[in-house]
Scaffold this motif. Structure first.
Motif, PDB file in Angstrom:
ATOM      1  N   PRO A 165       0.817  -1.218   0.000  1.00  0.00           N
ATOM      2  CA  PRO A 165       0.000   0.000   0.000  1.00  0.00           C
ATOM      3  C   PRO A 165       0.843   1.257   0.000  1.00  0.00           C
ATOM      4  O   PRO A 165       1.926   1.307   0.588  1.00  0.00           O
ATOM      5  CB  PRO A 165      -0.821  -0.124   1.291  1.00  0.00           C
ATOM      6  CG  PRO A 165      -0.055  -1.076   2.148  1.00  0.00           C
ATOM      7  CD  PRO A 165       0.625  -2.031   1.216  1.00  0.00           C
ATOM      8  N   ASP A 166       0.355   2.263  -0.685  1.00  0.00           N
ATOM      9  CA  ASP A 166       1.007   3.568  -0.708  1.00  0.00           C
ATOM     10  C   ASP A 166       0.981   4.155   0.704  1.00  0.00           C
ATOM     11  O   ASP A 166      -0.054   4.119   1.374  1.00  0.00           O
ATOM     12  CB  ASP A 166       0.267   4.486  -1.685  1.00  0.00           C
ATOM     13  CG  ASP A 166       0.950   5.822  -1.858  1.00  0.00           C
ATOM     14  OD1 ASP A 166       1.837   5.923  -2.718  1.00  0.00           O
ATOM     15  OD2 ASP A 166       0.596   6.765  -1.119  1.00  0.00           O
ATOM     16  N   ARG A 226      -4.757   8.477   3.860  1.00  0.00           N
ATOM     17  CA  ARG A 226      -6.072   8.522   3.224  1.00  0.00           C
ATOM     18  C   ARG A 226      -6.996   7.621   4.025  1.00  0.00           C
ATOM     19  O   ARG A 226      -6.568   6.634   4.604  1.00  0.00           O
ATOM     20  CB  ARG A 226      -6.025   8.076   1.760  1.00  0.00           C
ATOM     21  CG  ARG A 226      -5.386   6.710   1.540  1.00  0.00           C
ATOM     22  CD  ARG A 226      -5.368   6.331   0.076  1.00  0.00           C
ATOM     23  NE  ARG A 226      -4.842   7.350  -0.765  1.00  0.00           N
ATOM     24  CZ  ARG A 226      -3.541   7.543  -0.979  1.00  0.00           C
ATOM     25  NH1 ARG A 226      -2.658   6.773  -0.359  1.00  0.00           N
ATOM     26  NH2 ARG A 226      -3.134   8.483  -1.774  1.00  0.00           N
ATOM     27  N   ASN A 232      -6.726   3.100  -1.101  1.00  0.00           N
ATOM     28  CA  ASN A 232      -5.297   3.256  -1.353  1.00  0.00           C
ATOM     29  C   ASN A 232      -5.026   2.967  -2.831  1.00  0.00           C
ATOM     30  O   ASN A 232      -5.417   1.933  -3.371  1.00  0.00           O
ATOM     31  CB  ASN A 232      -4.515   2.274  -0.471  1.00  0.00           C
ATOM     32  CG  ASN A 232      -3.039   2.586  -0.443  1.00  0.00           C
ATOM     33  OD1 ASN A 232      -2.351   2.419  -1.443  1.00  0.00           O
ATOM     34  ND2 ASN A 232      -2.548   3.020   0.709  1.00  0.00           N
ATOM     35  N   TYR A 271      -5.812  -2.199   1.417  1.00  0.00           N
ATOM     36  CA  TYR A 271      -5.993  -1.013   0.578  1.00  0.00           C
ATOM     37  C   TYR A 271      -7.166  -0.143   1.027  1.00  0.00           C
ATOM     38  O   TYR A 271      -7.582   0.755   0.304  1.00  0.00           O
ATOM     39  CB  TYR A 271      -6.195  -1.444  -0.878  1.00  0.00           C
ATOM     40  CG  TYR A 271      -5.063  -2.292  -1.419  1.00  0.00           C
ATOM     41  CD1 TYR A 271      -3.775  -1.772  -1.565  1.00  0.00           C
ATOM     42  CD2 TYR A 271      -5.266  -3.629  -1.758  1.00  0.00           C
ATOM     43  CE1 TYR A 271      -2.736  -2.554  -2.048  1.00  0.00           C
ATOM     44  CE2 TYR A 271      -4.227  -4.419  -2.237  1.00  0.00           C
ATOM     45  CZ  TYR A 271      -2.968  -3.878  -2.383  1.00  0.00           C
ATOM     46  OH  TYR A 271      -1.931  -4.647  -2.861  1.00  0.00           O
TER      47      TYR A 271
END
Length: 458
Positions: A110-111, A115, A119, A231
């Motif tokens: 995952p980035d 957020r 993701n 995510y």
């Protein structure tokens, strides 16, 4: 189906396995989107695809019901057995496929950016799946079945792979929901029609393996839940607090079937009330300790356990529909019957969900002559499109047998309060527009997402 009504084996048709001669003369095709406006849902509810989905779900559901044993007072039940192996080549092939998809998550971490939902690295995973899916489906037993060519030379794989691609969420919207889950059911249904599961023991055993060893128990739902957590996938088409579950529906059907009153033969219909001896009470879903002890053996409690993993706060507040169901006194048989009815109303009959379901030759848009016109319920009147369903003709033909258990429930009026919430203020119990008395415009998407009373909570 009324509780006192007798039923025969013909009331429980199974999804057809297509003969080789039919398959060789078929015209396989890439499934296409045909539900583009709200009134198309009305048309969908008369198609062969709709009837076949219902047959397959009820076939799997019936297989999970406990059985009495002539030589024993202890009924035979069908719990989950995490990590259990299978000697059936078709089930092994599917478990291997899902394991490969699970491994791809490690290749798309995952980035790290902050957020709440969605993701962007999910798109990387989805791209890897799309890139490798052809090779995954071309190997071993899956490849043997899906390499079958129709009369125009198109492979079954070209049709079936679309349903698997749609089964793990949307890479555009970064979400996952019941429509994606339905796509996986259709993938399994396609394989059933193609004879993929003919290597298993018939009489309900292969259906149980499909559910317990492919859908749950370390396979499909394992991948899906890992995707959601890795995510932070947004719920797709969720009703929010007034939905059964943000992400899943099918496990509640099959999980309640595992706990119903036993039947004595394969031709006996599903019980509409009662529970198997030793089953946890429906009210136990509110007890965290019981949920933890039951989630490894039962699909219903497994889904409740996942809700507890991702949501905090009082259960009645974040899951009021499930809380309402937990008060049912007539047992898991009644809950199972209600789940079937709700599935038809809240998944198959809702435009935001079913609009993404594509149609090919195996799940066909063709009209099923045995299915009558659907009734003009509030679900049909409130589809999100300007053009309303346009048929006032009387129903023709005989109802598809499985629809007798799946007529749409009556919605609760918009201003009604939760029937079983503990006394006192609870700010999350009603959407803001309902709390203020504001009503959505007929035909709007807001009107489509209505509060639907659990059909057994009369």
């Amino acid at each position: 189906m009324p509780p006192a009504e007798a039923s025969t084996a013909s009331s429980f048709p199974t999804l057809e396995v297509l003969p080789q001669s039919v398959l060789e003369s078929s015209t396989f095709q890439t499934p296409v989107k045909l539900i583009n406006e709200g009134h198309h849902v009305h048309d969908f509810l008369r198609t062969r695809a709709w009837a076949d989905i219902g047959k397959f779900v009820l076939q799997l559901n019936h297989a999970l019901c406990p059985r009495t044993q002539p030589s024993s007072d202890v009924p035979r039940t069908f719990p989950l057995v995490p990590g259990s192996s299978s000697s059936t080549p078709s089930i092994q092939a599917l478990q291997g496929l899902l394991s490969k998809l699970d491994d791809l998550i490690d290749l798309a971490p995952p980035d790290p950016g902050p957020r709440r939902f969605g993701n962007v690295s999910f798109r990387t995973w989805h791209g890897l799946m799309e890139e490798k899916l052809d090779s995954f489906l071309s190997a071993g037993r899956l490849g043997e079945t899906l390499s079958l060519k129709g009369k125009d030379g198109v492979c079954a794989k070209d049709e079936v792979s679309s349903y698997l691609m749609g089964a793990f969420g949307s890479s555009q919207r970064l979400d996952y929901g019941t429509g994606h889950e339905l796509s996986f059911v259709a993938f399994l249904g396609c394989l059933w029609k193609l004879g993929f599961f003919q290597d298993g023991q018939q009489g309900g055993d292969i259906e149980r393996e499909i559910v317990l060893k492919t859908f749950e128990s370390g396979s499909y739902l394992k991948v899906v839940r890992r995707l959601i957590l890795t995510y932070t996938l947004e719920p797709a088409g969720s009703h929010g607090v007034w939905g059964l579950d943000d992400h899943s529906f099918i496990p509640y059907i099959f999980g309640s079937a595992q706990l119903t009153q036993p039947i004595s033969s394969e031709s006996e219909p599903m019980p509409v009330e009662g529970s198997v001896r030793g089953a946890p009470k429906p009210s136990d879903v509110t007890k965290a300790a019981v949920v933890e002890s039951q989630r490894l053996s039962n699909m219903y409690f497994s889904s409740i356990g996942f809700i507890n993993d991702v949501k905090k706060g009082p259960f009645w507040e974040h899951s009021p529909i499930l809380f309402d169901i937990s008060g049912i006194k007539a047992g898991w048989g009644k809950i199972n019957k209600g789940m079937i009815k709700m599935f038809n109303a809240e998944v198959l009959s809702k435009f935001p969900v079913i609009q993404h379901f594509p149609f090919g030759s195996l799940f066909s848009w063709d009209i099923d002559p045995s299915v009558p016109l659907p009734p003009q319920s509030i679900h049909m009147q409130n589809q999100p499109a300007a053009k309303a369903a346009s048929s006032s003709q009387p129903a023709s033909g005989m109802p598809a047998p499985w629809t007798q258990a799946t007529r749409m429930p009556v919605p609760v009026s918009a201003g009604s309060s939760h029937p079983r919430a503990p006394p006192g203020p609870h700010s999350g119990s009603l959407p803001a527009r309902q709390a203020t008395g504001e009503q959505p415009a007929a035909g709007s998407t807001s009107a489509q997402i209505t509060i639907t009373k659990a059909p057994w909570a009369a």
